[in-house]
Motif scaffolding. Structure first.
Motif, PDB file in Angstrom:
ATOM      1  N   VAL A  81       0.953  -1.203   0.118  1.00  0.00           N
ATOM      2  CA  VAL A  81      -0.060   0.050  -0.097  1.00  0.00           C
ATOM      3  C   VAL A  81       1.033   1.308   0.022  1.00  0.00           C
ATOM      4  O   VAL A  81       0.315   2.206   0.102  1.00  0.00           O
ATOM      5  N   GLY A  82       2.045   1.071   0.041  1.00  0.00           N
ATOM      6  CA  GLY A  82       3.076   2.096  -0.252  1.00  0.00           C
ATOM      7  C   GLY A  82       3.628   2.618   1.309  1.00  0.00           C
ATOM      8  O   GLY A  82       4.244   3.651   1.247  1.00  0.00           O
ATOM      9  N   GLY A  83       3.731   1.864   2.364  1.00  0.00           N
ATOM     10  CA  GLY A  83       4.140   2.108   3.592  1.00  0.00           C
ATOM     11  C   GLY A  83       3.253   2.373   4.571  1.00  0.00           C
ATOM     12  O   GLY A  83       1.909   2.443   4.402  1.00  0.00           O
ATOM     13  N   PRO A  84       3.482   2.423   5.824  1.00  0.00           N
ATOM     14  CA  PRO A  84       2.747   2.495   7.221  1.00  0.00           C
ATOM     15  C   PRO A  84       1.747   3.703   7.244  1.00  0.00           C
ATOM     16  O   PRO A  84       0.691   3.698   7.952  1.00  0.00           O
ATOM     17  N   SER A  85       2.151   4.873   6.618  1.00  0.00           N
ATOM     18  CA  SER A  85       1.388   5.886   6.505  1.00  0.00           C
ATOM     19  C   SER A  85       0.194   5.754   5.600  1.00  0.00           C
ATOM     20  O   SER A  85      -0.788   6.615   5.875  1.00  0.00           O
ATOM     21  N   ASN A  86       0.173   4.848   4.704  1.00  0.00           N
ATOM     22  CA  ASN A  86      -0.997   4.547   3.802  1.00  0.00           C
ATOM     23  C   ASN A  86      -1.906   3.346   4.149  1.00  0.00           C
ATOM     24  O   ASN A  86      -2.799   3.212   3.414  1.00  0.00           O
ATOM     25  N   ILE A  87      -1.846   3.246   5.566  1.00  0.00           N
ATOM     26  CA  ILE A  87      -2.904   2.042   5.873  1.00  0.00           C
ATOM     27  C   ILE A  87      -3.181   2.586   7.327  1.00  0.00           C
ATOM     28  O   ILE A  87      -2.309   2.746   8.232  1.00  0.00           O
ATOM     29  N   SER A  88      -4.635   2.625   7.441  1.00  0.00           N
ATOM     30  CA  SER A  88      -5.028   3.107   8.777  1.00  0.00           C
ATOM     31  C   SER A  88      -4.829   1.762   9.747  1.00  0.00           C
ATOM     32  O   SER A  88      -4.683   0.550   9.537  1.00  0.00           O
ATOM     33  N   ASN A  89      -4.761   1.997  11.195  1.00  0.00           N
ATOM     34  CA  ASN A  89      -4.840   1.105  12.067  1.00  0.00           C
ATOM     35  C   ASN A  89      -5.880   0.299  12.021  1.00  0.00           C
ATOM     36  O   ASN A  89      -5.732  -1.065  12.073  1.00  0.00           O
ATOM     37  N   ASP A  90      -7.289   0.590  11.638  1.00  0.00           N
ATOM     38  CA  ASP A  90      -8.286  -0.200  11.466  1.00  0.00           C
ATOM     39  C   ASP A  90      -8.074  -1.322  10.423  1.00  0.00           C
ATOM     40  O   ASP A  90      -8.520  -2.278  10.461  1.00  0.00           O
ATOM     41  N   GLU A  91      -7.622  -0.643   9.214  1.00  0.00           N
ATOM     42  CA  GLU A  91      -7.404  -1.622   7.994  1.00  0.00           C
ATOM     43  C   GLU A  91      -6.228  -2.555   8.393  1.00  0.00           C
ATOM     44  O   GLU A  91      -6.467  -3.659   7.982  1.00  0.00           O
ATOM     45  N   LEU A  92      -5.400  -2.020   9.067  1.00  0.00           N
ATOM     46  CA  LEU A  92      -4.165  -3.026   9.293  1.00  0.00           C
ATOM     47  C   LEU A  92      -4.542  -4.081  10.473  1.00  0.00           C
ATOM     48  O   LEU A  92      -4.293  -5.212  10.256  1.00  0.00           O
TER      49      LEU A  92
END
Length: 142
Positions: A81-92
């Motif tokens: 997804v392009g790195g940690p800043s591109n995925i929310s905690n809920d999605e992860l």
């Protein structure tokens, strides 16, 4: 690392983040100063929560195949997804819940299951650590 976070971990990521270490492991760390001398950066000190794991983490031990594959899939998801800043905690969290093993035989004797959904403090720490150890560039092999 320079902040005293470990790069080699004796247990799986969930157990490491929770700081639920066996007494033999705690005792061994308490005697390391005697064996190797004083460590001015406190690398022998066991850490848990958000500060347990260096972003340069190399490995987790006592981990069964299914958990290893789930962690790998999770780290790949973050990379894709392009790195940690591109995925929310809920999605992860949803992703981890979908790939992480739930049966004891798949987790093994030393690891722990993912925390229950109501344990926000543990989830917050776990998601932080997973994002912090996620690669930022694809692995191209040896």
């Amino acid at each position: 690392d320079e902040l005293g976070r470990h790069v080699f971990h004796a247990y799986g990521i969930v157990r490491t983040v929770k700081g639920d270490f066996d007494s033999w492991y705690i005792s061994k760390h308490e005697t390391l100063n005697e064996i190797w001398g004083e460590d001015e950066k406190f690398h022998y000190e066991l850490k848990s929560g958000k500060e347990c794991c260096s972003p340069q983490t190399i490995s987790f031990h006592y981990v069964e195949f299914a958990e290893t594959m789930a962690l790998h899939a999770t780290l790949q998801k973050i990379l894709n997804v392009g790195g940690p800043s591109n995925i929310s905690n809920d999605e992860l969290q949803k992703f981890m819940l979908s790939v992480w093993p739930t049966e004891k035989r798949d987790i093994g004797g030393y690891s722990h299951n993912l925390p229950p959904l109501g344990k926000e403090d543990i989830w917050d720490d776990l998601l932080h650590v997973v994002k912090s150890i996620a690669p930022t560039v694809p692995f191209t092999g040896c």
